[in-house]
Design a protein around this motif. Structure first.
Motif, PDB file in Angstrom:
ATOM      1  N   GLU A 142       0.920  -1.069   0.178  1.00 39.69           N
ATOM      2  CA  GLU A 142      -0.068   0.026  -0.172  1.00 39.69           C
ATOM      3  C   GLU A 142       0.909   1.367  -0.092  1.00 39.69           C
ATOM      4  O   GLU A 142       0.397   2.283  -0.834  1.00 39.69           O
ATOM      5  N   LEU A 143       1.847   1.251   0.783  1.00 36.66           N
ATOM      6  CA  LEU A 143       2.728   2.623   0.816  1.00 36.66           C
ATOM      7  C   LEU A 143       3.573   2.666  -0.429  1.00 36.66           C
ATOM      8  O   LEU A 143       3.641   3.828  -0.833  1.00 36.66           O
ATOM      9  N   GLU A 144       3.948   1.506  -0.947  1.00 37.24           N
ATOM     10  CA  GLU A 144       4.751   1.635  -2.234  1.00 37.24           C
ATOM     11  C   GLU A 144       3.947   2.055  -3.433  1.00 37.24           C
ATOM     12  O   GLU A 144       4.280   2.613  -4.373  1.00 37.24           O
ATOM     13  N   SER A 145       2.586   1.858  -3.497  1.00 35.61           N
ATOM     14  CA  SER A 145       1.580   2.384  -4.507  1.00 35.61           C
ATOM     15  C   SER A 145       1.403   3.871  -4.480  1.00 35.61           C
ATOM     16  O   SER A 145       1.279   4.450  -5.311  1.00 35.61           O
ATOM     17  N   GLY A 150       6.114   5.133  -3.910  1.00 33.26           N
ATOM     18  CA  GLY A 150       7.268   4.541  -4.810  1.00 33.26           C
ATOM     19  C   GLY A 150       7.998   3.405  -4.250  1.00 33.26           C
ATOM     20  O   GLY A 150       7.643   2.819  -2.900  1.00 33.26           O
ATOM     21  N   THR A 151       8.762   2.654  -4.925  1.00 35.09           N
ATOM     22  CA  THR A 151       9.527   1.676  -4.382  1.00 35.09           C
ATOM     23  C   THR A 151      10.346   2.008  -3.070  1.00 35.09           C
ATOM     24  O   THR A 151      11.350   2.733  -3.161  1.00 35.09           O
ATOM     25  N   THR A 173      14.880   8.153   1.903  1.00 36.72           N
ATOM     26  CA  THR A 173      14.453   9.758   1.833  1.00 36.72           C
ATOM     27  C   THR A 173      13.296   9.798   2.632  1.00 36.72           C
ATOM     28  O   THR A 173      12.852  10.944   3.421  1.00 36.72           O
ATOM     29  N   LEU A 174      12.294   8.970   2.591  1.00 37.61           N
ATOM     30  CA  LEU A 174      11.053   8.878   3.250  1.00 37.61           C
ATOM     31  C   LEU A 174      11.132   8.932   4.584  1.00 37.61           C
ATOM     32  O   LEU A 174      10.391   9.861   5.367  1.00 37.61           O
ATOM     33  N   LEU A 175      11.812   8.018   5.247  1.00 37.54           N
ATOM     34  CA  LEU A 175      12.171   7.981   6.672  1.00 37.54           C
ATOM     35  C   LEU A 175      12.879   9.178   7.087  1.00 37.54           C
ATOM     36  O   LEU A 175      12.519   9.792   8.361  1.00 37.54           O
TER      37      LEU A 175
END
Length: 228
Positions: free
Chosen positions: A53-56, A59-60, A82-84
């Protein structure tokens, strides 16, 4: 608007929360989605579904390898790192604001009912927790305990568990990435600070000069002796 906040990042309909950050961190530390789920006490299937769900939306985030000499595993991608990092900056900034921002309004106790007293202040009467034997007080109100409403949608006096109701005007806004501090002129020497999310800021149309109603629970307003 709920006065309690958690750091969140949103992309479309998907919200990245502290629980999701913990999953990515565990994958980074263990090198495996399976081991990460086990470490966090979560089922592998649910962790895998959530990661999808998060990757949708973002992104990967995790690169998976199967079998081979190394036995396969999972590694957090550059996008995931980067997201973290972005989430951790937001969480740190919000925590710092929430911990230090407190409005102090001085007043005098007019009446008492158990631990709760009515304190007369420049902003009007204010119900608060007051220590026994104290008359001249400084009332401290944390920014994350203040709820802002549009005047047309504000609860009637006595119509909510938040006994304190102040009509005021937005004086200034200190903007963050997703959480903002709104300073409201309620007639006291110091503006009343409130924390709002970006979504709430847009919904309420908050900007300097905008009239608002602020509510605060009596148990969230705590007094100390102003003469100490």
């Amino acid at each position: 608007m709920d006065p309690s906040f958690e750091a969140q990042l949103r992309e479309g309909e998907v919200t990245f929360t502290a629980r999701d950050a913990a999953l990515l961190k565990a994958i980074r530390e263990t090198g495996s989605l399976n081991r990460a789920a086990s470490t966090l006490g979560r089922s592998y299937s649910r962790a895998q579904k959530r990661l999808g769900e998060l990757e949708s939306a973002f992104g990967t985030l995790v690169e998976r390898t199967r079998g081979g000499a190394g036995g396969g595993g999972s590694q957090v991608t550059e996008a995931g790192a980067t997201l973290l990092a972005r989430f951790e900056r937001l969480e740190t900034a919000f925590t710092a604001v929430a911990e230090v921002t407190e409005t102090v309004i001085e007043g005098r106790v007019e009446s008492r009912s158990g631990e709760i007293a009515v304190v007369e202040t420049e902003a009007g009467p204010l119900s608060a927790l007051v220590p026994p034997g104290v008359e001249e007080v400084a009332v401290g109100i944390r920014a994350d305990a203040v709820t802002l409403h549009a005047p047309s949608d504000a609860p009637a006096a006595g119509g909510t568990s938040a006994r304190n109701r102040f009509e005021g005007t937005v004086e200034s806004i200190t903007t963050g990435e997703r959480v903002h501090q709104v300073n409201v002129d309620v007639g006291a020497a110091t503006p009343l600070a409130a924390l709002v999310t970006e979504k709430s800021r847009q919904r309420l149309g908050l900007e300097p000069g905008r009239p608002v109603v602020a509510t605060v629970k009596a148990t969230a307003a705590r007094c100390t002796n102003a003469q100490s």
